[in-house]
Design an enzyme around this catalytic site. Structure first.
Site, PDB file in Angstrom:
ATOM      1  N   GLU A 110     -39.115 -21.638  40.249  1.00  0.00           N
ATOM      2  CA  GLU A 110     -38.043 -22.496  40.735  1.00  0.00           C
ATOM      3  C   GLU A 110     -37.406 -21.873  41.968  1.00  0.00           C
ATOM      4  O   GLU A 110     -37.446 -20.648  42.168  1.00  0.00           O
ATOM      5  CB  GLU A 110     -36.977 -22.677  39.658  1.00  0.00           C
ATOM      6  CG  GLU A 110     -37.404 -23.527  38.489  1.00  0.00           C
ATOM      7  CD  GLU A 110     -37.354 -25.013  38.794  1.00  0.00           C
ATOM      8  OE1 GLU A 110     -37.042 -25.382  39.947  1.00  0.00           O
ATOM      9  OE2 GLU A 110     -37.633 -25.813  37.890  1.00  0.00           O
TER      10      GLU A 110
ATOM     11  N   ARG B 262     -33.194 -33.530  52.456  1.00  0.00           N
ATOM     12  CA  ARG B 262     -34.304 -34.470  52.550  1.00  0.00           C
ATOM     13  C   ARG B 262     -33.824 -35.916  52.459  1.00  0.00           C
ATOM     14  O   ARG B 262     -34.402 -36.809  53.076  1.00  0.00           O
ATOM     15  CB  ARG B 262     -35.337 -34.188  51.465  1.00  0.00           C
ATOM     16  CG  ARG B 262     -34.900 -34.449  50.032  1.00  0.00           C
ATOM     17  CD  ARG B 262     -36.014 -34.121  49.077  1.00  0.00           C
ATOM     18  NE  ARG B 262     -35.702 -34.421  47.683  1.00  0.00           N
ATOM     19  CZ  ARG B 262     -36.521 -34.158  46.662  1.00  0.00           C
ATOM     20  NH1 ARG B 262     -37.685 -33.599  46.894  1.00  0.00           N
ATOM     21  NH2 ARG B 262     -36.177 -34.458  45.426  1.00  0.00           N
TER      22      ARG B 262
ATOM     23  N   LYS C 214     -45.891 -30.505  46.915  1.00  0.00           N
ATOM     24  CA  LYS C 214     -45.628 -31.633  47.823  1.00  0.00           C
ATOM     25  C   LYS C 214     -46.348 -31.474  49.153  1.00  0.00           C
ATOM     26  O   LYS C 214     -46.581 -32.457  49.861  1.00  0.00           O
ATOM     27  CB  LYS C 214     -44.121 -31.782  48.038  1.00  0.00           C
ATOM     28  CG  LYS C 214     -43.347 -32.114  46.778  1.00  0.00           C
ATOM     29  CD  LYS C 214     -41.860 -32.141  47.050  1.00  0.00           C
ATOM     30  CE  LYS C 214     -41.080 -32.324  45.767  1.00  0.00           C
ATOM     31  NZ  LYS C 214     -41.240 -31.195  44.833  1.00  0.00           N
TER      32      LYS C 214
END
Length: 423
Positions: free
Chosen positions: A200, A266, A320
């Site tokens: 993470e 984002r 991603k």
């Protein structure tokens, strides 16, 4: 007293003195001479190592570096996008731990007869034993390293083998809430290394002050961790690999997202970009659930994909980026610096959001590339030499830990984990 031969001896004497002085200086300072170690660029047997294939360089160092994501949550299919399935544990408050003394950190010096016997027993073991203290988020994985060509590794979840384990792997997110119940009650053994494992970002995990100095090694996506395991990586093609074929495209820009927060960078950039170019959106954030099969179909039919990370931190580059590349789509990266991305993939294989001063300029470039197929295809030049691989969450971290332990017998310690990762 005169000596006719003295003038002829003077050059010899001066030369001898000069040589002796040079030897003396060399002996005094030779320990400071550093020789180049080209082995760090070889990696795991690769004959060459471009910048984006050198992620394992940190593993060859004999000392700890200067500390020193969204996670897969469907272990039955480790390639599932983390945007497809919300992990509710990600939203949990780790709580406050008020009383705990970490297990005694033993010295690397083995003195007592009992310690010598224990150390000898460990050295006699045919395999390096890595104890999986807890499976990440409770999802088990195969306890074998043959798929990574790593031999003589015994991965186990049998806690009765604690006294024989060369390394103990702790998944950080699984010790946040019940620290006392989740860590060993026994002291760490002199020959044993405790390994901190976390994928993470700092924004999505929380420090535990009581364990700040409890670990020997770090296993993380960061390239300066002891055992770096990024979310994905590139490998040279082999004769068995199929030639790349660009999938058919019917959409220009796509985005699949579940974790929505208006304050995320984002989201702010998306809101500006959509004013200038059409973006096909999916995921729970847009009320359009996507399963694994749909995920691959959607991305492969888009010319560009918004590879936007939920937080921006050092080396935090997740699936991603890698999955769109594997599916034949050009990622538009929003995350750490372009330079960090280029440590993982070729510089001409993606677009970085900071390549343009405004979202409007980026949109104009995308619209231009939509009409210029030759220029668009240059983003796929890398496919003639390389292929993209996703890391095997959990299993690959355990196996790379085993390999590291085999090559590093010296004592190591993480002196300030919290400053290195969360500082």
């Amino acid at each position: 007293m005169s000596c006719a031969a003295c003038p002829s001896l003077r050059p010899f004497v001066f030369s001898s003195v000069a040589v002796l002085c040079f030897i003396g200086i060399f002996l005094m300072y030779r320990s400071d001479i550093q020789y180049g170690n080209f082995g760090i660029y070889i990696g795991q047997g690769n004959p060459f190592c471009p910048a984006f294939l050198c992620a394992e360089e940190a593993q060859t160092k004999d000392t700890h570096p200067t500390n020193s994501t969204e996670l897969h949550n469907n272990q039955s299919n480790p390639t599932n996008s983390t945007e497809l399935h919300n992990n509710q544990s990600n939203q949990e408050d780790p709580g406050t731990i008020t009383s705990l003394t970490p297990p005694t950190i033993q010295s690397s010096t083995i003195t007592s007869p009992t310690q010598k016997i224990q150390a000898a027993a460990v050295d006699a073991e045919p395999d390096t034993i890595v104890l999986i203290w807890m499976y990440p988020f409770g999802f088990a994985f195969p306890l074998s390293c043959t798929v990574f060509n790593i031999s003589r590794c015994q991965l186990t979840d049998d806690k009765t083998l604690y006294n024989k384990a060369h390394g103990v792997l702790f998944h950080h997110r699984d010790i946040n809430r019940q620290l006392v119940a989740n860590i060993p009650k026994m002291p760490r053994l002199p020959f044993q290394k405790w390994v901190w494992f976390n994928m993470e970002s700092p924004a999505n995990s929380h420090p535990i002050s009581e364990l700040n100095q409890a670990y020997n090694l770090t296993c993380n996506y960061r390239l300066d961790s002891d055992i770096p395991v990024p979310y994905g990586y590139m490998e040279p093609l082999t004769s068995e690999d199929e030639s790349f074929k660009l999938p058919a495209k019917d959409k220009l820009v796509c985005w699949i997202v579940s974790n929505w927060n208006a304050r995320f960078r984002r989201v702010e950039f998306y809101n500006e970009l959509k004013k200038h170019v059409e973006i096909h959106t999916y995921g729970s954030a847009f009320g359009k659930q996507v399963n694994n099969e749909d995920y691959s179909k959607i991305i492969s039919t888009c010319k560009f994909y918004l590879s936007f990370e939920n937080s921006i931190y050092t080396d935090y580059i997740t699936e991603k980026l890698f999955r769109p590349m594997r599916l034949g789509t050009v990622p538009i990266a929003l995350g750490p610096s372009r330079q960090m991305y280029e440590e993982h993939v070729p510089r001409d294989s993606f677009i970085h959001f900071q390549d343009f001063s405004t979202a409007k300029e980026l949109a104009e470039r995308l619209l231009y590339l939509d009409q210029k197929n030759t220029e668009y295809m240059r983003f796929f030049n890398w496919t003639s030499k390389f292929k993209v691989k996703d890391s095997d969450f959990g299993r690959e971290h355990a196996c790379q830990t085993c390999k590291y332990l085999q090559n590093h017998k010296e004592y190591q310690a993480v002196k300030d984990l919290n400053s290195w990762f969360w500082g």
